[in-house]
Design a protein around this motif. Structure first.
Motif, mmCIF file in Angstrom:
data_model
loop_
_atom_site.group_PDB
_atom_site.id
_atom_site.type_symbol
_atom_site.label_atom_id
_atom_site.label_comp_id
_atom_site.label_asym_id
_atom_site.label_seq_id
_atom_site.Cartn_x
_atom_site.Cartn_y
_atom_site.Cartn_z
ATOM 1 N N LEU A 21 0.835 -1.197 0.000
ATOM 2 C CA LEU A 21 0.000 0.000 0.000
ATOM 3 C C LEU A 21 0.866 1.241 0.000
ATOM 4 N N ASP A 22 0.369 2.269 -0.659
ATOM 5 C CA ASP A 22 1.056 3.543 -0.543
ATOM 6 C C ASP A 22 0.538 4.265 0.703
ATOM 7 N N GLU A 23 1.226 5.327 1.054
ATOM 8 C CA GLU A 23 0.889 6.043 2.284
ATOM 9 C C GLU A 23 -0.511 6.644 2.228
ATOM 10 N N LYS A 24 -0.915 7.125 1.067
ATOM 11 C CA LYS A 24 -2.239 7.728 0.929
ATOM 12 C C LYS A 24 -3.338 6.702 1.209
ATOM 13 N N ALA A 25 -3.189 5.489 0.691
ATOM 14 C CA ALA A 25 -4.183 4.434 0.924
ATOM 15 C C ALA A 25 -4.243 4.065 2.396
ATOM 16 N N CYS A 26 -3.093 4.013 3.049
ATOM 17 C CA CYS A 26 -3.057 3.691 4.480
ATOM 18 C C CYS A 26 -3.775 4.762 5.294
ATOM 19 N N LYS A 27 -3.504 6.016 4.978
ATOM 20 C CA LYS A 27 -4.151 7.103 5.715
ATOM 21 C C LYS A 27 -5.656 7.089 5.507
ATOM 22 N N GLN A 28 -6.087 6.796 4.294
ATOM 23 C CA GLN A 28 -7.515 6.745 4.017
ATOM 24 C C GLN A 28 -8.172 5.598 4.781
ATOM 25 N N ALA A 29 -7.516 4.451 4.805
ATOM 26 C CA ALA A 29 -8.058 3.300 5.525
ATOM 27 C C ALA A 29 -8.174 3.590 7.015
ATOM 28 N N ILE A 30 -7.174 4.237 7.576
ATOM 29 C CA ILE A 30 -7.212 4.574 8.995
ATOM 30 C C ILE A 30 -8.312 5.599 9.266
ATOM 31 N N ALA A 31 -8.522 6.520 8.336
ATOM 32 C CA ALA A 31 -9.617 7.484 8.480
ATOM 33 C C ALA A 31 -10.965 6.768 8.498
ATOM 34 N N HIS A 32 -11.108 5.706 7.679
ATOM 35 C CA HIS A 32 -12.341 4.917 7.690
ATOM 36 C C HIS A 32 -12.534 4.254 9.053
ATOM 37 N N LEU A 33 -11.446 3.713 9.598
ATOM 38 C CA LEU A 33 -11.535 3.071 10.914
ATOM 39 C C LEU A 33 -11.891 4.089 11.996
ATOM 40 N N GLN A 34 -11.330 5.272 11.914
ATOM 41 C CA GLN A 34 -11.630 6.302 12.907
ATOM 42 C C GLN A 34 -13.085 6.771 12.804
ATOM 43 N N GLU A 35 -13.589 6.896 11.578
ATOM 44 C CA GLU A 35 -14.990 7.277 11.412
ATOM 45 C C GLU A 35 -15.909 6.192 11.960
ATOM 46 N N ALA A 36 -15.560 4.938 11.677
ATOM 47 C CA ALA A 36 -16.345 3.821 12.200
ATOM 48 C C ALA A 36 -16.327 3.840 13.724
ATOM 49 N N ARG A 37 -15.165 4.134 14.300
ATOM 50 C CA ARG A 37 -15.052 4.180 15.756
ATOM 51 C C ARG A 37 -15.996 5.229 16.341
ATOM 52 N N ALA A 38 -16.019 6.402 15.734
ATOM 53 C CA ALA A 38 -16.892 7.476 16.216
ATOM 54 C C ALA A 38 -18.362 7.056 16.155
ATOM 55 N N LEU A 39 -18.745 6.394 15.077
ATOM 56 C CA LEU A 39 -20.128 5.939 14.943
ATOM 57 C C LEU A 39 -20.464 4.870 15.975
ATOM 58 N N PHE A 40 -19.550 3.937 16.203
ATOM 59 C CA PHE A 40 -19.787 2.908 17.212
ATOM 60 C C PHE A 40 -19.952 3.538 18.592
ATOM 61 N N GLU A 41 -19.137 4.537 18.866
ATOM 62 C CA GLU A 41 -19.229 5.212 20.155
ATOM 63 C C GLU A 41 -20.578 5.915 20.295
ATOM 64 N N GLU A 42 -21.015 6.602 19.253
ATOM 65 C CA GLU A 42 -22.315 7.286 19.276
ATOM 66 C C GLU A 42 -23.464 6.303 19.503
ATOM 67 N N CYS A 43 -23.347 5.118 18.903
ATOM 68 C CA CYS A 43 -24.421 4.125 18.987
ATOM 69 C C CYS A 43 -24.332 3.267 20.243
#
Length: 72
Positions: A21-43
């Protein structure tokens, strides 16, 4: 919202499991995980939150990403 968060988590993890993976793909994937984390916390989805926290701990640190890219 939970299904969307689970999809984000699964997609982010799938991206990170590829060794070339390039760095951009890694950062995007981690951003997806962080967004998912926020949603799980809200729910209040405690088990899902724990799962995404483990993934973030494994993939979000530079040392772990370097280890993952080398194939452990």
């Amino acid at each position: 919202r939970l299904e969307y968060a689970r999809t984000l988590r699964d997609y982010g993890e799938a991206i990170l499991k590829h060794n070339h993976l390039d760095e951009k793909a890694c950062k995007q994937a981690i951003a997806h995980l962080q967004e998912a984390r926020a949603l799980f916390e809200e729910c209040g989805a405690v088990l899902d939150l724990e799962m995404v926290d483990r993934s973030l701990a494994e993939y979000a640190t530079p040392v772990e990403m370097a280890r993952h890219r080398r194939g452990r």
